[in-house]
Enzyme design. Structure first.
Site, PDB file in Angstrom:
ATOM      1  N   LYS A  36      57.965  57.458  25.252  1.00 14.10           N
ATOM      2  CA  LYS A  36      58.546  58.962  24.982  1.00 14.10           C
ATOM      3  C   LYS A  36      58.317  59.039  23.508  1.00 14.10           C
ATOM      4  CE  LYS A  36      62.896  59.335  24.666  1.00 14.10           C
ATOM      5  NZ  LYS A  36      63.426  59.861  23.313  1.00 14.10           N
ATOM      6  N   ASN A  37      59.027  58.062  22.838  1.00 18.28           N
ATOM      7  CA  ASN A  37      59.096  58.217  21.300  1.00 18.28           C
ATOM      8  C   ASN A  37      57.578  58.433  20.610  1.00 18.28           C
ATOM      9  OD1 ASN A  37      61.698  58.373  21.358  1.00 18.28           O
ATOM     10  ND2 ASN A  37      62.046  56.551  20.661  1.00 18.28           N
ATOM     11  N   CYS A 131      75.042  64.386  17.597  1.00 16.00           N
ATOM     12  CA  CYS A 131      74.655  63.872  18.755  1.00 16.00           C
ATOM     13  C   CYS A 131      75.593  62.628  18.992  1.00 16.00           C
ATOM     14  CB  CYS A 131      73.051  63.519  18.642  1.00 16.00           C
ATOM     15  SG  CYS A 131      72.882  62.075  17.936  1.00 16.00           S
ATOM     16  N   ARG A 136      73.571  61.739  12.213  1.00 18.03           N
ATOM     17  CA  ARG A 136      72.015  62.155  12.234  1.00 18.03           C
ATOM     18  C   ARG A 136      71.399  63.075  11.469  1.00 18.03           C
ATOM     19  NH1 ARG A 136      69.576  60.457  18.063  1.00 18.03           N
ATOM     20  NH2 ARG A 136      67.701  59.615  17.136  1.00 18.03           N
ATOM     21  N   ASP A 319      67.381  50.721  19.779  1.00 14.31           N
ATOM     22  CA  ASP A 319      67.250  51.600  21.300  1.00 14.31           C
ATOM     23  C   ASP A 319      67.214  50.107  22.393  1.00 14.31           C
ATOM     24  OD1 ASP A 319      67.069  53.888  20.200  1.00 14.31           O
ATOM     25  OD2 ASP A 319      65.031  54.189  20.664  1.00 14.31           O
ATOM     26  N   ARG A 411      66.242  61.411  30.454  1.00 14.29           N
ATOM     27  CA  ARG A 411      65.703  61.909  29.022  1.00 14.29           C
ATOM     28  C   ARG A 411      64.532  60.901  28.909  1.00 14.29           C
ATOM     29  NH1 ARG A 411      69.070  62.174  24.397  1.00 14.29           N
ATOM     30  NH2 ARG A 411      66.940  62.445  23.403  1.00 14.29           N
TER      31      ARG A 411
HETATM   32  C1  UD1 Z   1      63.860  57.588  16.298  1.00 15.80           C
HETATM   33  C2  UD1 Z   1      63.784  57.316  17.727  1.00 15.80           C
HETATM   34  C3  UD1 Z   1      65.223  56.873  18.311  1.00 15.80           C
HETATM   35  C4  UD1 Z   1      65.535  55.656  17.477  1.00 15.80           C
HETATM   36  C5  UD1 Z   1      65.507  55.675  16.153  1.00 15.80           C
HETATM   37  C6  UD1 Z   1      65.705  54.530  15.428  1.00 15.80           C
HETATM   38  C7  UD1 Z   1      62.544  59.194  18.567  1.00 15.80           C
HETATM   39  C8  UD1 Z   1      62.223  60.592  19.052  1.00 15.80           C
HETATM   40  N1  UD1 Z   1      63.593  58.677  18.568  1.00 15.80           N
HETATM   41  O1  UD1 Z   1      64.913  58.448  16.010  1.00 15.80           O
HETATM   42  O2  UD1 Z   1      64.967  56.504  19.905  1.00 15.80           O
HETATM   43  O3  UD1 Z   1      66.891  55.101  17.894  1.00 15.80           O
HETATM   44  O4  UD1 Z   1      64.491  56.318  15.738  1.00 15.80           O
HETATM   45  O5  UD1 Z   1      64.724  53.450  15.530  1.00 15.80           O
HETATM   46  O6  UD1 Z   1      61.426  58.749  17.945  1.00 15.80           O
HETATM   47  N2  UD1 Z   1      68.767  59.451   8.868  1.00 15.80           N
HETATM   48  C9  UD1 Z   1      69.257  60.336   7.704  1.00 15.80           C
HETATM   49  N3  UD1 Z   1      68.454  61.364   7.055  1.00 15.80           N
HETATM   50  C10 UD1 Z   1      67.511  61.836   7.827  1.00 15.80           C
HETATM   51  C11 UD1 Z   1      66.952  61.027   8.910  1.00 15.80           C
HETATM   52  C12 UD1 Z   1      67.402  59.961   9.496  1.00 15.80           C
HETATM   53  O7  UD1 Z   1      70.079  59.768   7.247  1.00 15.80           O
HETATM   54  O8  UD1 Z   1      66.940  62.763   7.488  1.00 15.80           O
HETATM   55  C13 UD1 Z   1      69.371  58.256   9.056  1.00 15.80           C
HETATM   56  C14 UD1 Z   1      70.046  58.532  10.486  1.00 15.80           C
HETATM   57  O9  UD1 Z   1      71.208  59.049  10.818  1.00 15.80           O
HETATM   58  C15 UD1 Z   1      69.844  57.163  10.811  1.00 15.80           C
HETATM   59  C16 UD1 Z   1      68.796  56.416  10.261  1.00 15.80           C
HETATM   60  O10 UD1 Z   1      68.288  57.288   9.223  1.00 15.80           O
HETATM   61  O11 UD1 Z   1      71.062  56.284  10.608  1.00 15.80           O
HETATM   62  C17 UD1 Z   1      67.431  56.143  11.160  1.00 15.80           C
HETATM   63  O12 UD1 Z   1      67.161  57.316  11.769  1.00 15.80           O
HETATM   64  P1  UD1 Z   1      65.898  57.874  12.235  1.00 15.80           P
HETATM   65  O13 UD1 Z   1      64.775  56.624  12.179  1.00 15.80           O
HETATM   66  O14 UD1 Z   1      65.585  58.834  11.564  1.00 15.80           O
HETATM   67  O15 UD1 Z   1      65.985  58.120  13.891  1.00 15.80           O
HETATM   68  P2  UD1 Z   1      65.171  59.203  14.637  1.00 15.80           P
HETATM   69  O16 UD1 Z   1      63.957  59.499  14.078  1.00 15.80           O
HETATM   70  O17 UD1 Z   1      66.192  60.207  14.831  1.00 15.80           O
END
Ligand code: UD1
Length: 432
Positions: A36-37, A131, A136, A319, A411
């Site tokens: 999915k990701n 969420c 996030r 995850d 999901r």
């Molecule tokens: C993706 C995955 C999710 C997985 C996560 C971490 C998808 C659709 N989802 O989520 O299943 O759990 O990676 O492996 O691929 N952060 C910030 N600022 C930002 C972006 C992120 O502070 O602009 C922080 C987040 O709050 C979190 C960390 O960075 O603490 C990692 O998040 P991120 O790797 O961005 O997760 P997602 O891409 O949302």
């Protein structure tokens, strides 16, 4: 193998839930669905081109349906040409705005912004809300777009990025965010000049996105390492691409083998994407066999307690943290689980406790003292991975477990009750 016929308590029929009669060892082979990701950013990549893209091994899960809806709202046509196979045509996309109704269902919708601003010079996407697993933020996505010369405006709950043509830039990420790495890649491929992303996420899904973008004509180096370099091009063509197998789904079934003391072979699982989990499973006493296109995990005894700390890839994936914790509730000894990626990802703790687990958690740390037996109970799913950890606990528990709010599970897990049923589990979805 038929799905187990239901002899659950009468209350089970009142609402949509997954009902499990625990105590059966999982045995057999299950095929991993597409990740999915990985599929989500690959679908958003189609916005970068007016040529059709053919995507294979697309998982049939709710987040993919949400993304298809979003692309169609923007003007894309999507044809299902086979099982798990789509042709996406974004030649008629004119609307560069992703509305709140769709973005609120799934944070990853924010991945529309990079391709929209890159191709149309403007993108407007509803700001994702909070969420279940933490606030996030999207600050790193926005900092990345600004590095590429976009102007960011925030009004009425929407984020707008505008730029005549994006310019390559040097972007050092505070921490390796998967989504921000992907969004900036999706923007930089059409920018003028060279972009360098430092401290980039190294997840296999980032590598898969780079592979598909390269097929479209993008010039990307370093995906899978912490430095990604992209030389922008003027336009991109389509792709024909097969999504990588879902390492998190695969890992979930492998932990399922360990927690039920059975043996499961996951066809399509790629051992190198799962190396940290497999090491931990071996440390817990399970046997792990890896083949070119599958991984098999078996266990005959109670797991040993093994500590984990979640970390960006190749560290232990956040995850799979909830599923690991489910396994540790039945382990021999005391295990420490530290969650370092998300601030609030222990919502499964009180639910596992309702099944008899001994867990003490504070901040991002949990200490689990393994018990000999969990007892089935009605429990509530709160997010995607938390809910599957409750399913795993239910498979090993005595008696019936009812997992409520299964839409979280839907999901990201394709036909989970059928796949588990084929492995011998007594599990049924009870419709409303
Ligand atoms: C993706 C995955 C999710 C997985 C996560 C971490 C998808 C659709 N989802 O989520 O299943 O759990 O990676 O492996 O691929 N952060 C910030 N600022 C930002 C972006 C992120 O502070 O602009 C922080 C987040 O709050 C979190 C960390 O960075 O603490 C990692 O998040 P991120 O790797 O961005 O997760 P997602 O891409 O949302």
């Amino acid at each position: 193998m038929t799905v187990w016929s239901l002899h659950a308590p009468r209350s089970a029929r009142l609402v949509d839930k997954i009902v499990i009669q625990g105590g059966v060892a999982l045995e057999g082979t299950v095929v991993a669905s597409g990740a999915k990701n990985a599929a989500l950013p690959l679908l958003f990549a189609c916005l970068l081109t007016d040529k059709p893209c053919r995507l294979r091994r697309v998982p049939d899960v709710a987040d993919i349906r949400t993304t298809r809806n979003l692309l169609q709202t923007l003007g894309a046509t999507i044809e299902e040409v086979g099982p798990h196979e789509l042709i996406i045509d974004c030649s008629q996309v004119v609307e560069a705005e992703a509305p709140y109704e769709l973005v609120r269902k799934m944070r990853a919708s924010f991945l529309a912004l990079g391709p929209l601003v890159a191709r149309f010079g403007r993108g407007r996407v509803s700001k994702p809300g909070g969420c279940a697993i933490g606030t996030r933020p999207i600050d790193m996505h926005l900092a990345g777009f600004e590095r590429l010369g976009a102007k960011i405006n925030e009004t009425h709950g929407y984020i707008e990025a505008v730029s005549k043509r994006l310019q390559g830039g040097h972007f050092i990420m505070e921490m390796p965010s998967v989504g921000a790495t992907e969004n900036v890649m999706l923007a930089a491929v059409l920018a003028e000049g060279r972009t360098r992303i430092e401290n980039a996420a190294r997840e296999p899904e980032v590598v898969d996105l780079a592979a598909a973008l390269s097929k479209m004509g993008a010039n990307i180096q370093g995906a899978g390492s912490s430095i990604i370099e992209i030389e922008g091009v003027d336009s991109l063509g389509g792709y024909d691409h097969e999504v990588i197998p879902d390492r998190i789904e695969a890992g979930t079934y492998l932990i399922g083998a360990a927690i039920t003391r059975g043996q499961v072979r996951v066809e399509g699982a790629r051992a190198h994407d799962l190396s940290m989990l497999l090491e931990c499973l071996e440390a817990a006493g399970a046997t792990v066999e890896t083949q070119a296109d599958s991984v098999t995990v078996g266990s005959t005894a109670r797991a040993r307690a093994v500590d984990i700390v979640t970390a960006p890839h190749p560290g232990f994936p956040t995850d799979l943290q909830a599923q690991w914790m489910a396994l540790m509730t039945l382990a021999d000894g005391r295990a420490r689980v530290a969650e370092r990626i998300f601030e609030n990802r222990f919502m499964h703790v009180p639910e596992l406790a309702r099944m008899g687990a001994h867990i003490v958690s504070s901040g991002g740390e949990a200490v689990i003292t393994g018990c000999e037996q969990l007892s089935g109970a009605p429990v509530m799913a709160t997010d995607l991975r938390a809910s599957v950890s409750l399913v795993l606990a239910g498979l090993a528990a005595s008696g019936y477990t009812e997992v409520l709010r299964v839409y979280h599970l839907d999901r990201g897990y394709e036909r989970i009750e059928e796949k588990l049923g084929a492995l011998g589990a007594r599990v049924a979805r009870v419709p409303v």
